[in-house]
Structures are given as C-alpha cells and as structure tokens.
Design a protein around this motif. Structure first.
Motif, PDB file in Angstrom:
ATOM      1  N   GLY A 146       0.787  -1.228   0.000  1.00  0.00           N
ATOM      2  CA  GLY A 146       0.000   0.000   0.000  1.00  0.00           C
ATOM      3  C   GLY A 146       0.821   1.280   0.000  1.00  0.00           C
ATOM      4  N   VAL A 147       2.158   1.159  -0.032  1.00  0.00           N
ATOM      5  CA  VAL A 147       2.976   2.376  -0.002  1.00  0.00           C
ATOM      6  C   VAL A 147       3.261   2.913  -1.411  1.00  0.00           C
ATOM      7  CG1 VAL A 147       4.089   1.837   2.197  1.00  0.00           C
ATOM      8  CG2 VAL A 147       5.176   1.129   0.065  1.00  0.00           C
ATOM      9  N   GLY A 148       2.879   2.125  -2.430  1.00  0.00           N
ATOM     10  CA  GLY A 148       3.065   2.613  -3.802  1.00  0.00           C
ATOM     11  C   GLY A 148       4.182   1.912  -4.554  1.00  0.00           C
ATOM     12  N   LYS A 149       4.472   0.696  -4.143  1.00  0.00           N
ATOM     13  CA  LYS A 149       5.539  -0.067  -4.804  1.00  0.00           C
ATOM     14  C   LYS A 149       5.193  -0.331  -6.269  1.00  0.00           C
ATOM     15  CE  LYS A 149       5.624  -3.913  -3.024  1.00  0.00           C
ATOM     16  NZ  LYS A 149       4.799  -4.363  -4.165  1.00  0.00           N
ATOM     17  N   SER A 150       3.979  -0.830  -6.495  1.00  0.00           N
ATOM     18  CA  SER A 150       3.586  -1.116  -7.877  1.00  0.00           C
ATOM     19  C   SER A 150       3.523   0.173  -8.686  1.00  0.00           C
ATOM     20  CB  SER A 150       2.219  -1.804  -7.912  1.00  0.00           C
ATOM     21  OG  SER A 150       2.272  -2.990  -7.174  1.00  0.00           O
ATOM     22  N   THR A 151       3.043   1.227  -8.054  1.00  0.00           N
ATOM     23  CA  THR A 151       2.954   2.520  -8.739  1.00  0.00           C
ATOM     24  C   THR A 151       4.338   2.974  -9.181  1.00  0.00           C
ATOM     25  OG1 THR A 151       1.105   3.057  -7.301  1.00  0.00           O
ATOM     26  CG2 THR A 151       2.155   4.911  -8.428  1.00  0.00           C
ATOM     27  N   MET A 182      -3.378  -1.886 -13.524  1.00  0.00           N
ATOM     28  CA  MET A 182      -2.587  -0.664 -13.710  1.00  0.00           C
ATOM     29  C   MET A 182      -2.128  -0.459 -15.153  1.00  0.00           C
ATOM     30  SD  MET A 182      -0.297  -0.293 -10.286  1.00  0.00           S
ATOM     31  CE  MET A 182      -0.995   0.379  -8.773  1.00  0.00           C
ATOM     32  N   ASN A 304       7.309   8.101  -1.510  1.00  0.00           N
ATOM     33  CA  ASN A 304       6.024   8.226  -2.205  1.00  0.00           C
ATOM     34  C   ASN A 304       5.007   8.862  -1.261  1.00  0.00           C
ATOM     35  OD1 ASN A 304       4.110   7.955  -4.248  1.00  0.00           O
ATOM     36  ND2 ASN A 304       3.440   5.955  -3.489  1.00  0.00           N
ATOM     37  N   MET A 305       3.987   9.454  -1.853  1.00  0.00           N
ATOM     38  CA  MET A 305       2.927  10.164  -1.107  1.00  0.00           C
ATOM     39  C   MET A 305       3.578  11.215  -0.216  1.00  0.00           C
ATOM     40  SD  MET A 305       0.277   7.140  -0.280  1.00  0.00           S
ATOM     41  CE  MET A 305       0.188   5.652  -1.256  1.00  0.00           C
ATOM     42  N   PRO A 340       4.568  13.191  -5.276  1.00  0.00           N
ATOM     43  CA  PRO A 340       3.442  13.760  -4.524  1.00  0.00           C
ATOM     44  C   PRO A 340       2.203  12.859  -4.565  1.00  0.00           C
ATOM     45  CG  PRO A 340       3.677  14.842  -6.661  1.00  0.00           C
ATOM     46  CD  PRO A 340       4.832  13.901  -6.531  1.00  0.00           C
ATOM     47  N   ILE A 341       1.344  13.006  -3.571  1.00  0.00           N
ATOM     48  CA  ILE A 341       0.018  12.384  -3.641  1.00  0.00           C
ATOM     49  C   ILE A 341      -0.754  13.155  -4.702  1.00  0.00           C
ATOM     50  CG2 ILE A 341      -2.173  12.018  -2.447  1.00  0.00           C
ATOM     51  CD1 ILE A 341      -0.681  11.892   0.141  1.00  0.00           C
ATOM     52  N   THR A 342      -1.238  12.445  -5.682  1.00  0.00           N
ATOM     53  CA  THR A 342      -1.915  13.115  -6.788  1.00  0.00           C
ATOM     54  C   THR A 342      -3.154  12.322  -7.139  1.00  0.00           C
ATOM     55  OG1 THR A 342       0.325  13.497  -7.601  1.00  0.00           O
ATOM     56  CG2 THR A 342      -1.461  14.150  -9.046  1.00  0.00           C
ATOM     57  N   LEU A 345      -2.871  10.396 -10.344  1.00  0.00           N
ATOM     58  CA  LEU A 345      -2.009   9.198 -10.324  1.00  0.00           C
ATOM     59  C   LEU A 345      -2.833   7.981  -9.918  1.00  0.00           C
ATOM     60  CD1 LEU A 345       0.711   7.780 -10.488  1.00  0.00           C
ATOM     61  CD2 LEU A 345       1.294   8.692  -8.268  1.00  0.00           C
ATOM     62  N   ARG A 346      -3.637   8.146  -8.896  1.00  0.00           N
ATOM     63  CA  ARG A 346      -4.508   7.044  -8.458  1.00  0.00           C
ATOM     64  C   ARG A 346      -5.506   6.705  -9.572  1.00  0.00           C
ATOM     65  NH1 ARG A 346      -9.233   6.228  -8.647  1.00  0.00           N
ATOM     66  NH2 ARG A 346      -9.729   8.309  -7.869  1.00  0.00           N
TER      67      ARG A 346
END
Ligand code: ADP
Ligand code: MG
Length: 400
Positions: A146-151, A182, A304-305, A340-342, A345-346
């Motif tokens: 959930g920390v954005g690894k895949s992102t 994704m 991330n975030m 940034p949290i965007t 992006l989500r």
C-alpha cells in the motif's frame, strides 16, 4: 529464417495509413517493431479513428507481413498491432495468427507443484544466465503493501521506455498482482508461443503478470517452494527478448520471492519505496537491510505520497515530507526523489493509463510528471553507477 524488424518494415511500406495517400512507413505512423522468431508486434501512432478503421489497417498490415514471409519462406505464428495516440496511450489492439487461437494458459495451481500449464519446462542454459538479453535488472521493493511499490515500478518502467530504453516490467507480486489493472490488460489475451509466454506490449513496455494467468478474484496462496516456482516460471519463461531494463515489482516484505530472485537473477540493484511516516520508515529499512543481506545493491529510496499539491497550488505535507529522505541518509543510501500524492495518479492507475502521468496539464499534473521524470533520471544514474561498480563479476548468492 526468422521474422526480422527489417522484413516487417519492408512489408508495411505498401500498406495504406489512416490518411488517404499515405502508407504506414512513409506516413510516419510506425513507432516500434518487436520481432522475435516467428512473432512480431507493431506499434502505430495514429491521430485517432474507429475500431473498424484500426481493424482494417491491422488486417492489411497482417496480410502484407504474411505475403512477405511467404516470399522469404519463413513462418509467422503471431502478429499484433497496437494503435497509440500522440501521448503513447493505447487506443486499440489487434492480434492475428496462432496467438488468437493459442490455447488459453491453464491457471497455475497454488496448491500443487504443477508448472504453469502450456509452458516449456525450463532447460538449463549453462553460462548464459536466465535472462541473457537483459542488461539491467532492477527490483522495486517495500516493507509493506500500500505504499506505492507497484505505482513506482510501473511509472519507472513507463518513464524509462519514454526515454527510449527497451523496458520489461515483471509483476513479481505473485500474491497481489496489480499490473492487469494498472496497465489496462483486461482485453489482452495471454499468448503462449513455442512454450514461452509472450509479454504484453503496452505503454511502450513489455509486461508480464501472473494476474493474467489466473482467475482475477481467486486468492493466490503459495507455499514457499511454489512461490519460488511461480516466480521462476514467470521470469524465465517469458519471451523478453533484448531489454535495457527489466523492472520487477516485488511482493511486500521480506519473503520467498526476494530469496528466489536473489538466487535466480543477477540484479543490478533494488529501489526501496517508502512513505514519509516513521512506521513506514522502519519497515522500509528492514526491506533495505534484506536486500543488502542478499547481496543486492540498494540503488536508493523513493519517498512516495510525499506531499499534496492542492488546486490552488498550495503544498500540504500530509505525512511529514522528508521522512524517507532522512531514513535514506541514516542508512547511507541514495535518495531518489519524492512523488506527490496526486488524484490523477490514483485515477490513471485504476484506469490502466500510466502514460497519462507524464503528460498532465494542470498544476498537480505537471508536478507529478516532473517528479516522475526526475525519479527516472535518478534511477538511470544509480543503475549506471552500480553497473560500473559491479563490472562483470557481481557475486551471486547461494542460499541453502
Ligand atoms: P503497493 O504496490 O505498495 O501495495 P500501490 O502502488 O498499489 O501500492 O498503491 C496503493 C494505492 O495507492 C493504489 O491505489 C495507487 O494508485 C495509490 N497511490 C500510490 N501512490 C500514490 C500517489 N503518490 N498519489 C495517489 N495515489 C497513489
Ligand atoms: Mg503492489
């Protein structure tokens, strides 16, 4: 004789493009050709059009390639055409030949030791390593989900491809594969050719994920040796061809897949993803230490975030920007940048449109695109330095 890029280019020369009077090559529509053995993928950039237009062009391209191949006396088993727009966003895909008639790959059986159905049994390739055509292998890991690894893995892959590199993306998160969503792979069929999985060619990246080999809602429960087998098969039995970078999205934590990867592949290094909070840093430093214990070089830490840019342009440090950077300096690791949290992006991840992250027009979109591009540049730099440090003699690890 195998199918080559030149043969495909030649064949496409006479095929009419979307604008009357132009052909696919002379009209400048051809963006990329991947040809391997009896299989080819063509990427065409078009101004737009209907599905019927795309199908018609693809059909003509296919017939031209078959005619050329007949003359040359070589077979074409699979031919695919991807239509993209100016921003490299996939508009339409068409597949021909044995690809569409290929038997669907039966799902692997997490409860048994059966190999992924339809795939060739791995043959030992003495001295060549499992991925002889891949220059750099970069794993993306994190302490928790959930920390954005895949992102990060996905945008790194797409960003590197946008800079002209040949890039593969392996969804190594066999417990929770995200790439079907994704990357927008819903309408793509899995193709097995001569016992090898053909990667999906989307957003300029060759991708493979176990999520396209199993039923989407089925829980993926692997015992240790099976996790090893699943990861090994996905890695070794995908027809990656020649790549500059293979990016691997790892499962969270410090588990079996990371061990398998360290045994199996000569990694250039690993990128650790972390959010700014203290608890996330603790987990990420455990992940970094795991890589080091496995003798995998940590290329750096991504925060991330990191912060949020409002519509008014105001910046909010929601989670305490800079936490991951502190952690990196504490562990003496390079800091690769902040994302940034965007909202976009989500949303783009949910839509399967990562290319859109690089072409945002509003304030937040521009900030995101800049942050991602900077991250790609930082990773490129760390990878080349790591490759120099490692030379040709990187030690490989054996785990018993
Ligand atoms: P992981 O692979 O570590 O489990 P994901 O990459 O799947 O994490 O990210 C978790 C969720 O958070 C996804 O819905 C993703 O789109 C979203 N997300 C990740 N990073 C950001 C960001 N910087 N801004 C907005 N949403 C993000
Ligand atoms: Mg993930």
């Amino acid at each position: 004789m195998p199918l080559t890029k030149d043969a495909v280019t030649e064949a496409l020369r006479g095929v009419p493009g979307p604008v009357p009077g132009s052909d696919l090559v002379g009209g400048g529509y051809l963006r990329h050709i991947a040809a391997c053995d009896t299989y080819a993928t063509v990427r065409l950039q078009v101004p737009g059009g209907s599905a019927e237009d795309f199908d018609r062009i693809a059909d003509a391209a296919h017939r031209a390639v078959l005619a050329k191949a007949r003359l040359g006396g070589y077979p074409v088993d699979a031919f695919m055409v991807e239509f993209v727009d100016e921003a490299s966003k996939t508009l339409h895909n068409v597949k021909f030949g044995k690809s569409s008639a290929a038997p669907a790959v039966p799902p692997p059986q997490p409860q048994g030791h059966t190999p992924i159905g339809g795939l060739r049994q791995p043959s030992p390739q003495a001295g060549t390593g499992p991925l002889p055509g891949v220059r750099y292998v970069v794993a993306v890991g994190a302490g928790k989900g959930g920390v954005g690894k895949s992102t990060v893995a996905l945008n790194l892959a797409v960003g590197l491809a946008r800079k002209g590199h040949a890039v593969g993306l392996l969804d190594g998160d066999i417990y929770g594969p995200s790439m079907p969503t994704m990357l927008g792979l819903e309408s793509h069929e899995t193709v097995v050719h001569q016992g090898m999985l053909q990667p999906f060619y989307v957003h300029g990246v060759k991708a493979m994920t176990i999520g396209k080999l199993v039923e989407p809602d089925k829980p993926l429960i692997w015992r240790g040796p099976m996790a090893h087998g699943a990861f090994k098969q996905l890695t070794e039995q995908t027809n990656w061809g020649e790549l500059d970078y293979l990016i691997i999205d790892l499962p969270p934590g410090t588990g079996d897949v990371s061990l398998t990867m360290a045994q199996l592949l000569k990694l250039t290094g690993a990128v650790v993803v972390c959010t700014p909070q203290k608890v996330a840093q603790d987990d990420a430093s455990r992940a970094a230490r795991m890589f080091q214990q496995l003798q995998i070089e940590v290329l750096g830490v991504v925060e991330n975030m990191s912060y949020f840019v409002g519509d008014d342009g105001k910046v909010y440090d929601i989670f305490g920007r800079g936490g991951a950077e502190h952690m990196a300096s504490r562990l003496n690791l390079p800091f690769l940048g902040s994302i940034p949290i965007t909202m976009a992006l989500r949303a783009n991840s949910d839509k399967g449109d990562p290319t859109a992250n690089f072409v945002g027009k509003d304030r937040a979109g521009q900030e995101l695109s800049r942050a991602l591009t900077d991250l790609v540049t930082a990773v490129e730099g760390q990878v080349s330095m790591a490759a120099i440090r490692q030379g040709q003699t990187k030690p490989s690890l054996s785990i018993s």
